[in-house]
Design an enzyme around this catalytic site. Structure first.
Site, PDB file in Angstrom:
ATOM      1  N   ASN A  14       7.883   1.857   6.809  1.00 13.49           N
ATOM      2  CA  ASN A  14       8.129   3.259   6.456  1.00 13.49           C
ATOM      3  C   ASN A  14       9.578   3.645   6.736  1.00 13.49           C
ATOM      4  O   ASN A  14      10.077   3.428   7.837  1.00 13.49           O
ATOM      5  CB  ASN A  14       7.184   4.177   7.244  1.00 13.49           C
ATOM      6  CG  ASN A  14       7.227   5.615   6.760  1.00 13.49           C
ATOM      7  OD1 ASN A  14       8.278   6.241   6.762  1.00 13.49           O
ATOM      8  ND2 ASN A  14       6.086   6.139   6.365  1.00 13.49           N
ATOM      9  N   CYS A  76       1.090   8.138  10.070  1.00 15.44           N
ATOM     10  CA  CYS A  76       0.512   7.368   8.968  1.00 15.44           C
ATOM     11  C   CYS A  76      -0.818   8.019   8.633  1.00 15.44           C
ATOM     12  O   CYS A  76      -1.815   7.776   9.323  1.00 15.44           O
ATOM     13  CB  CYS A  76       0.340   5.897   9.304  1.00 15.44           C
ATOM     14  SG  CYS A  76      -0.202   4.927   7.865  1.00 15.44           S
ATOM     15  N   LEU A  77      -0.827   8.821   7.608  1.00 11.48           N
ATOM     16  CA  LEU A  77      -1.990   9.629   7.261  1.00 11.48           C
ATOM     17  C   LEU A  77      -3.199   8.780   6.905  1.00 11.48           C
ATOM     18  O   LEU A  77      -4.293   8.938   7.452  1.00 11.48           O
ATOM     19  CB  LEU A  77      -1.616  10.578   6.118  1.00 11.48           C
ATOM     20  CG  LEU A  77      -2.672  11.525   5.576  1.00 11.48           C
ATOM     21  CD1 LEU A  77      -2.038  12.851   5.185  1.00 11.48           C
ATOM     22  CD2 LEU A  77      -3.383  10.920   4.357  1.00 11.48           C
ATOM     23  N   VAL A  78      -3.022   7.833   5.993  1.00 16.27           N
ATOM     24  CA  VAL A  78      -4.174   7.081   5.491  1.00 16.27           C
ATOM     25  C   VAL A  78      -4.754   6.141   6.542  1.00 16.27           C
ATOM     26  O   VAL A  78      -5.951   5.827   6.520  1.00 16.27           O
ATOM     27  CB  VAL A  78      -3.811   6.311   4.199  1.00 16.27           C
ATOM     28  CG1 VAL A  78      -2.919   5.111   4.499  1.00 16.27           C
ATOM     29  CG2 VAL A  78      -5.057   5.872   3.440  1.00 16.27           C
ATOM     30  N   TYR A 133      -1.758   5.916  -3.200  1.00 14.56           N
ATOM     31  CA  TYR A 133      -2.621   4.809  -2.802  1.00 14.56           C
ATOM     32  C   TYR A 133      -3.376   4.181  -3.969  1.00 14.56           C
ATOM     33  O   TYR A 133      -3.533   4.765  -5.035  1.00 14.56           O
ATOM     34  CB  TYR A 133      -3.633   5.297  -1.759  1.00 14.56           C
ATOM     35  CG  TYR A 133      -3.025   6.066  -0.628  1.00 14.56           C
ATOM     36  CD1 TYR A 133      -2.038   5.495   0.172  1.00 14.56           C
ATOM     37  CD2 TYR A 133      -3.412   7.380  -0.367  1.00 14.56           C
ATOM     38  CE1 TYR A 133      -1.481   6.206   1.221  1.00 14.56           C
ATOM     39  CE2 TYR A 133      -2.848   8.105   0.674  1.00 14.56           C
ATOM     40  CZ  TYR A 133      -1.874   7.514   1.459  1.00 14.56           C
ATOM     41  OH  TYR A 133      -1.302   8.222   2.477  1.00 14.56           O
ATOM     42  N   ASN A 163       3.953  -0.872   0.608  1.00 12.39           N
ATOM     43  CA  ASN A 163       4.410   0.342   1.271  1.00 12.39           C
ATOM     44  C   ASN A 163       5.904   0.588   1.095  1.00 12.39           C
ATOM     45  O   ASN A 163       6.347   1.738   1.037  1.00 12.39           O
ATOM     46  CB  ASN A 163       4.072   0.295   2.764  1.00 12.39           C
ATOM     47  CG  ASN A 163       4.057   1.682   3.384  1.00 12.39           C
ATOM     48  OD1 ASN A 163       3.492   2.616   2.818  1.00 12.39           O
ATOM     49  ND2 ASN A 163       4.670   1.829   4.545  1.00 12.39           N
ATOM     50  N   CYS A 194       0.962  11.503   1.703  1.00 16.85           N
ATOM     51  CA  CYS A 194       1.438  10.266   2.332  1.00 16.85           C
ATOM     52  C   CYS A 194       2.830  10.524   2.873  1.00 16.85           C
ATOM     53  O   CYS A 194       3.697  11.029   2.138  1.00 16.85           O
ATOM     54  CB  CYS A 194       1.473   9.132   1.311  1.00 16.85           C
ATOM     55  SG  CYS A 194       2.230   7.605   1.927  1.00 16.85           S
ATOM     56  N   VAL A 195       3.078  10.164   4.142  1.00 10.91           N
ATOM     57  CA  VAL A 195       4.397  10.422   4.715  1.00 10.91           C
ATOM     58  C   VAL A 195       5.465   9.481   4.185  1.00 10.91           C
ATOM     59  O   VAL A 195       6.663   9.741   4.347  1.00 10.91           O
ATOM     60  CB  VAL A 195       4.364  10.343   6.259  1.00 10.91           C
ATOM     61  CG1 VAL A 195       3.588  11.501   6.839  1.00 10.91           C
ATOM     62  CG2 VAL A 195       3.791   9.014   6.726  1.00 10.91           C
ATOM     63  N   GLN A 196       5.065   8.379   3.539  1.00 11.21           N
ATOM     64  CA  GLN A 196       6.050   7.446   3.000  1.00 11.21           C
ATOM     65  C   GLN A 196       6.494   7.824   1.586  1.00 11.21           C
ATOM     66  O   GLN A 196       7.607   7.491   1.192  1.00 11.21           O
ATOM     67  CB  GLN A 196       5.468   6.019   3.019  1.00 11.21           C
ATOM     68  CG  GLN A 196       6.261   4.955   2.255  1.00 11.21           C
ATOM     69  CD  GLN A 196       7.567   4.516   2.919  1.00 11.21           C
ATOM     70  OE1 GLN A 196       8.187   5.284   3.659  1.00 11.21           O
ATOM     71  NE2 GLN A 196       8.009   3.317   2.647  1.00 11.21           N
TER      72      GLN A 196
END
Length: 248
Positions: A14, A76-78, A133, A163, A194-196
Site C-alpha cells: 500500500n 486495510c478495510l477488506v 476488489y 494491490n 478501499c484505502v489503496q
C-alpha cells in the site's frame, strides 16, 4: 496549534494511505500531525493473503507502541470485512488491549470501522459504492455494510487483484464506475471502499456532480481519527463528512 502522532498499520504494497492521510490532515486549521507506519506483507488482495497479513498485526502494534503514537489506524478495510460482520470491533478491542499491556493508551481505529462510522455520521440508510476488489471480496464488503443496518443500493467491483495495481487505478475509471450506478434512494456514495484505491481528488468533484454526500475509506479514516483525538471536523474540499456541519 496541537500536535499528534498517528500510527498507520498498512499492507506492504500500500502506497496510498501514507499519501492521502497526511494530505487530508494537513488541511486541519488547528492541529499538526506526524505519521508513523508499520507494514504487513501482502501483495495480492485474496482471502489467503489477507489472512496471512492479519497474522502480522501484533508485531506492527508493538512497533507503533514504541513510537508513542496518540492514535492508530488499522488501514486495510477488506482485511477485516472479509472476516465477517463486527470484525472491526473485535480487532480494535484486541489492539487496544495489546497497547494497554505495553503501557500505551493510544486510541484505536480501523478503516472498516471508520467507513461504518462515517456513514452513520451522514445518517445514510442506503448507499452506493465502488470497490477495486474481485467480485467475491466485493460481495463480502457489501454484506458487511448491510450487516451494520445500511442498505447497499448498488455497487461496482473493478476486479483488480494486484494491490500495487489498485494504487494506480485512474480516477476516470472510478468516476465512470460511479456514473453507472443506480442512485435511486441512495443517501451517500462511497467512491472508494478501499484505502489503496486513490480517492482524494475525486470526493469533492463527485459530490458536486452527483448531489449527495460522497466519502471514501480515506476520508472516513480521517474523520474517525479526528473524532478519536477530540479535534474539530473541518477539512475543506473533502466532502460533507469532513465539513463543520456533520455532528454525531
Amino acid at each position: 496549534m496541537s500536535f499528534h502522532r498517528i500510527g498507520l498499520v498498512v499492507p506492504s504494497s500500500n502506497v496510498t494511505v501514507e499519501t492521502e492521510m497526511p494530505a487530508l490532515l494537513a488541511r486541519h486549521p488547528d492541529a499538526e500531525f506526524s505519521f508513523h507506519s508499520s507494514r504487513m506483507r501482502m501483495q495480492a488482495v485474496s482471502p489467503e493473503q489477507l489472512r496471512a497479513m492479519n497474522a502480522q498485526r501484533e508485531r506492527c502494534i508493538l512497533e507503533l507502541g514504541d513510537a508513542g503514537v496518540d492514535a492508530i489506524l488499522y488501514a486495510c478495510l477488506v482485511a477485516l470485512m472479509v472476516a465477517g460482520p463486527g470484525e472491526h470491533q473485535r480487532v480494535e478491542g484486541l489492539v487496544a488491549e495489546q497497547l494497554a499491556t505495553g503501557g500505551s493508551d493510544a486510541d484505536v481505529r480501523s478503516s472498516a470501522g471508520a467507513l461504518v462510522e462515517g456513514l452513520r455520521a451522514l445518517e445514510a440508510k442506503s448507499v452506493v459504492l465502488v470497490t477495486p476488489y474481485m467480485r467475491p471480496l466485493a460481495e463480502k464488503v457489501v454484506e458487511y455494510i448491510e450487516a451494520e443496518g445500511i442498505r447497499v443500493r448498488d455497487w461496482r467491483a473493478l476486479e483488480v487483484s494486484d494491490n500495487a495495481e489498485v494504487g494506480c487505478i485512474p480516477g476516470d475509471r472510478v468516476m465512470d464506475a460511479a456514473r453507472s450506478l443506480d442512485f435511486t434512494g441512495a443517501d451517500a456514495l462511497v467512491i472508494s471502499a478501499c484505502v489503496q484505491m486513490p480517492s482524494l481528488s475525486l470526493v469533492q468533484p463527485a459530490e458536486d456532480e452527483f448531489g449527495i454526500p460522497v466519502l471514501s475509506a480515506a476520508t472516513a479514516g480521517a474523520y474517525s481519527l479526528l473524532r478519536a483525538l477530540d479535534l474539530s471536523i473541518d477539512l475543506p474540499g473533502a466532502g460533507s463528512l469532513l465539513g463543520k456541519e456533520v455532528h454525531v
